[in-house]
Design a protein around this motif. Structure first.
Motif, short mmCIF file in Angstrom:
data_model
loop_
_atom_site.label_atom_id
_atom_site.label_comp_id
_atom_site.label_asym_id
_atom_site.label_seq_id
_atom_site.Cartn_x
_atom_site.Cartn_y
_atom_site.Cartn_z
N TRP A 29 0.86 -1.19 -0.14
CA TRP A 29 0.32 0.08 -0.03
C TRP A 29 0.67 1.24 -0.01
CZ3 TRP A 29 0.11 3.94 3.55
CH2 TRP A 29 0.50 3.77 4.64
N ARG A 30 1.95 1.21 0.73
CA ARG A 30 3.00 2.18 0.73
C ARG A 30 3.59 2.42 -0.66
NH1 ARG A 30 6.25 3.21 6.01
NH2 ARG A 30 7.13 4.91 4.69
N ILE A 31 3.90 1.45 -1.29
CA ILE A 31 4.43 1.38 -2.86
C ILE A 31 3.37 2.11 -3.67
CG2 ILE A 31 5.11 0.09 -4.68
CD1 ILE A 31 6.38 -1.84 -2.65
N THR A 90 -3.27 -8.86 -13.16
CA THR A 90 -3.72 -9.20 -11.95
C THR A 90 -3.96 -7.97 -11.19
OG1 THR A 90 -1.29 -8.72 -11.21
CG2 THR A 90 -1.60 -11.11 -11.75
N LYS A 91 -4.21 -8.00 -9.72
CA LYS A 91 -4.81 -6.80 -9.15
C LYS A 91 -3.50 -6.07 -8.78
CE LYS A 91 -9.33 -7.96 -7.42
NZ LYS A 91 -10.11 -8.06 -6.35
N LEU A 92 -2.52 -6.67 -8.53
CA LEU A 92 -1.14 -5.98 -8.26
C LEU A 92 -0.83 -5.15 -9.62
CD1 LEU A 92 0.99 -5.56 -6.36
CD2 LEU A 92 2.16 -7.18 -7.57
N SER A 93 -0.99 -5.72 -10.82
CA SER A 93 -0.47 -5.02 -11.89
C SER A 93 -1.50 -3.91 -12.02
CB SER A 93 -0.49 -5.87 -13.20
OG SER A 93 -1.72 -6.61 -13.42
N PRO A 111 -4.40 -5.83 -3.85
CA PRO A 111 -3.72 -7.18 -4.29
C PRO A 111 -3.74 -8.09 -2.84
CG PRO A 111 -2.30 -5.10 -3.94
CD PRO A 111 -3.64 -4.82 -3.75
N SER A 112 -3.52 -9.41 -3.51
CA SER A 112 -3.20 -10.42 -2.43
C SER A 112 -1.72 -10.01 -1.78
CB SER A 112 -3.65 -11.57 -2.95
OG SER A 112 -2.43 -11.68 -4.10
N GLN A 113 -0.79 -9.43 -2.45
CA GLN A 113 0.24 -9.28 -2.17
C GLN A 113 0.34 -8.15 -1.13
OE1 GLN A 113 -0.62 -9.51 -5.19
NE2 GLN A 113 0.85 -11.16 -6.21
N LYS A 114 0.50 -7.98 0.22
CA LYS A 114 0.42 -7.14 1.19
C LYS A 114 1.68 -6.53 1.18
CE LYS A 114 -4.09 -7.15 1.86
NZ LYS A 114 -4.54 -7.74 0.73
N THR A 115 2.84 -7.52 1.07
CA THR A 115 4.30 -6.74 1.34
C THR A 115 4.88 -7.43 -0.03
OG1 THR A 115 5.08 -8.78 2.26
CG2 THR A 115 4.34 -6.88 3.81
N MET A 116 6.06 -6.60 -0.51
CA MET A 116 6.75 -7.19 -1.71
C MET A 116 7.98 -6.86 -1.40
SD MET A 116 4.53 -4.83 -4.49
CE MET A 116 5.39 -5.76 -5.97
N ASP A 117 8.33 -7.79 -0.49
CA ASP A 117 10.00 -7.75 0.16
C ASP A 117 11.13 -8.28 -0.78
OD1 ASP A 117 9.64 -7.06 2.83
OD2 ASP A 117 8.99 -9.35 3.50
#
Lengths: 472, 294
Positions: free
Chosen positions: A132-134, A177-180, A250-256
């Motif tokens: 979300w910060r990204i 995807t939702k992230l994209s 998106p399902s990815q809440k972090t992108m470490d």
């Protein structure tokens, strides 16, 4: 049949089906030409409106290339006797056109320096690895940068950053995807809200400043513009981020790992080199020039001075600028501004404004609401069909003739033309993210309609409560 | 013979590519596989092009390249291109910009003469028409879209013969349903029928349809010649005569387990434009692949 071979006939039929809007425009313009001139409209004004209709239908339908539309406008202005050849030529070239030309060339020069990887580093250093910060970071950086260097430049530079993050997340960059969606829309909508921030944010801002000066209504400086618009830009950043996050969570809440890989990738490019430092330095000079010298020299000349410096210092060669500058758009905007000036001078704009007020007052009763409706809602919707600069070029003279404070109306029109949320063709950035194949036309509506309504309301609040305080 | 195979995505284009390459390898023809990406509006095409260049500097594929890569991998897997290229694998560096938004990958074919992959952007019909006219293809193979306007434009404006790979099932055992009549174009239709039958190793139904059940001498001679040509080419063919309206009869018999092959309409371009044509009606109604021979 008719002495044509089957192949020739097929070619003619193909041309007819592909150029039906051109043929229809041609037939309509002839019909309108022979209509009696309406009361209160001059004969030149009548013919100018015919050109406006033809130009709009051809721009929307993209039946013929945009440079051809630009040339047709100029030809029709002379042939229909709206102005003399010299008059048309002088209205074609203005500081606003210099500005559009200069800013497109500046964009090419900046992109050429390979600063996109620096931008990536800046984004991830600020945002960290929470998704979300990204998203918030993408919206913020896109908005702030595009307010100074134009949305198309920022959109092009931010796109690979978003796609690299998606790829590093282990996702297929060819699959939506939702992230994209959330990352790509944060670029497009961030750029859209940013473009209102300064006159250099978009060609339409320079066009409106040019109209206000040309029609003797107001002289707006670079800083005046920032004072009027930047608060709205700042307020829109969290709103856009929130709406996008809620619409495409998106399902990815972090992108470490994704962010880590990106840092490694960017680190390989090393420190800023001398050319990049010089490129940034020249742009800062251009920015200062816009602030301090544009009232004297004009926005366009300052932008062209920047291009001169980039070329002189060898930071880019002419071949590269020539190859990547959209000359067709420059021609079209020159013609559209010329048409706008003719609308004003022939009284066509005043007539359309009067007719619009008369008819809309039946529905809305209050003239202020009519003015707001046309300058904000109509502009906002039209910008999603045409282009923002073409919308302002054509609608500008009409809304400025609708009475009230022309500065308020002019700014509302210019800002509403940035509400390019609803369609692929609304802005170059919308087209850039669509070209990835990850965003469908329907996706634009999912978050776009919410943003459109909120932006309209926010603009109304700003224009009612904030602008009067500035007493411009 | 030159063949153009139009593909659009990894998800939907495998049957089209499969059919296209089978025919191309039987005919040993010069073959081009074309992907037409979405149209970029003119206000933005320079910006999109700049964005694409930046993506390449990030080692990201520009849109459309992944479809070509998929097609390339298919060609390797099915042994349509030389093995040594297999070791190199697909690289976007193979893509050569040919100008006007057209990029090309040249490959060395095994089963076909020349093989190339093309990437273009724009309106599908305009791009296909331009490609076919510029490089004089004899046969265009494309997936079905289900839209009448698309079918109409394909039949009306594409100069080559057209194979629409509509609802093609790779596991289905097909027969060819070849429409025979006394028109001059029938012999070319039969030749195409032979080649497709050989490509798929399937049998052919030669059908002659008459509205009133009156099969004239000319019809019978045409049918007999077609059958003879099939036999000489080693293709098993059955002759059928059916009474009824051409479009409905053909569509009913074809069902979903035939490949329909018929000639183009002999009406003028203007008549076809305004009133349509029998091949267009068949293409619109049928539930199976169809080849229209021009």
């Amino acid at each position: 049949m008719f002495g044509f071979s089957e192949r020739s006939l097929t070619t003619i039929l193909f041309w007819v089906t592909r150029k039906k809007w051109l043929i229809l425009s041609f037939l309509l313009s002839i019909s309108f030409f022979y209509f009696p001139t309406p009361d209160g409209l001059s004969s030149e004004g009548h013919r100018t409106l015919i050109i406006v209709l033809v130009a709009l239908s051809l721009i929307v339908s993209e039946t013929i290339p945009l440079p051809a539309v630009a040339i047709l406008i100029l030809i029709m202005e002379v042939v229909l006797g709206v102005d003399t050849p010299d008059g048309v030529a002088s209205s074609f070239m203005s500081d606003a056109v210099f500005f559009i030309m200069g800013s497109l060339m500046l964009a090419v020069s900046i992109v050429h320096q390979g600063l996109d990887k620096r931008l990536a580093l800046l984004v991830i250093n600020i945002t960290g690895n929470k998704t979300w910060r990204i998203v918030m970071g993408f919206v913020t950086i896109s908005a702030l940068l595009s307010s100074f260097i134009g949305e198309h430049t920022v959109g092009a530079m931010m796109l690979p950053v978003a796609l690299a993050l998606i790829r590093n997340a282990g996702l297929d960059t060819g699959k939506a995807t939702k992230l994209s969606s959330v990352l790509l829309f944060s670029i497009a909508y961030g750029c859209a809200i940013g473009s209102i921030g300064t006159p250099s944010g978009g060609g339409r801002n320079a066009i409106m400043i040019g109209y206000l000066a040309e029609f003797g209504m107001a002289e707006i400086s670079y800083l005046d513009w920032i004072k009027m618009t930047y608060p709205m830009l700042i307020l829109e950043i969290p709103i856009v981020s929130l709406i996008l996050w809620k619409t495409f969570t998106p399902s990815q809440k972090t992108m470490d790992s994704s962010v880590r890989k990106l840092k490694v990738q960017v680190a390989k490019t090393g420190k800023l080199n001398a050319n990049q430092l010089m490129a940034i330095g020249i742009f800062i000079l251009v920015f200062l020039g816009w602030i301090f010298f544009s009232p004297i020299f004009g926005l366009g000349i300052v932008a062209l001075s920047g291009v001169f410096l980039y070329l002189s210092f060898g930071l880019i060669n002419w071949k590269e600028i020539n190859r990547n500058t959209n000359w067709g758009v420059i021609l079209l905007f020159g013609s559209a501004i010329s048409l706008g000036i003719q609308m004003k001078e022939t009284g066509a704009a005043l007539w359309v404004a009067g007719q619009t007020l008369t008819y809309l007052e039946i529905i809305f009763q209050d003239v202020e609401i009519v003015r707001w409706f046309v300058s904000v809602v109509v502009t906002g919707l039209l910008t999603n069909l045409l282009s923002s600069a073409a919308t302002v070029a054509v609608l500008g003279p009409i809304v400025l003739d609708m009475g009230g404070n022309p500065v308020i109306t002019g700014f509302m029109t210019s800002i509403a033309s940035a509400f390019a949320y609803l369609t692929v063709v609304a802005s170059p950035t919308c087209m850039i993210i669509h070209s990835t194949g990850l965003i469908t036309s329907a996706d634009y509506f999912k978050a776009g309609w919410k943003l459109f309504i909120i932006s309209v309301i926010l603009l109304l609040i700003i224009s009612l409560f904030y602008w009067p305080l500035l007493s411009l | 013979m030159k063949i153009l195979i139009g593909i659009s995505s990894k998800k939907y284009s495998e049957p089209t590519l499969d059919v296209g390459m089978r025919i191309a390898s039987i005919l040993k023809s010069s073959t081009t596989i074309l992907d037409v990406g979405g149209k970029i509006n003119e206000f933005s095409y320079k910006d999109v092009s700049i964005a694409n260049e930046l993506m390449e500097s990030w080692d990201l594929d520009r849109p459309g390249v992944e479809v070509l890569e998929w097609a390339y991998n298919y060609l390797i897997r099915e042994k349509y291109i030389e093995k040594n290229l297999n070791e190199i694998g697909f690289s976007k560096n193979l893509l050569v910009d040919k100008g006007n938004g057209r990029s090309e990958v040249f490959l060395k074919g095994v089963a076909v003469k020349n093989l190339s992959l093309i990437l273009r952007n724009g309106d599908i019909i305009e791009e296909l028409r331009d490609e076919v006219q510029s490089f004089e293809y004899d046969l265009t193979i494309i997936g079905g879209s289900g839209k009448r306007s698309m079918a109409h434009d394909l039949i009306q404006y594409i100069d080559s013969s057209i194979f629409v790979v509509n609802n093609f099932n790779l596991k289905q055992k097909y027969r060819i349903l070849l429409a025979v009549d006394d028109s001059p174009g029938t012999s070319k239709v039969v030749k195409f029928g032979v080649r497709v039958a050989q490509a798929f190793n399937i049998e052919v139904d030669l059908i002659t349809i008459s509205k009133d059940g009156d099969f004239s001498e000319k019809f019978r001679i045409a049918s007999s010649r077609a059958e003879k040509m099939m036999r000489r080419s080693g293709v098993t063919a059955k002759v059928k005569f059916s009474e009824g309206e051409l479009v409905n009869t053909l569509v009913d018999i074809a069902g979903d387990n035939h490949i329909i092959i018929m000639g183009t309409s002999s009406q003028s371009a203007l008549t076809k434009f305004f009133l349509g044509s029998k091949p267009l009606d068949v293409m619109e109604s049928c539930n199976c692949p169809m080849l229209i021979v021009k």
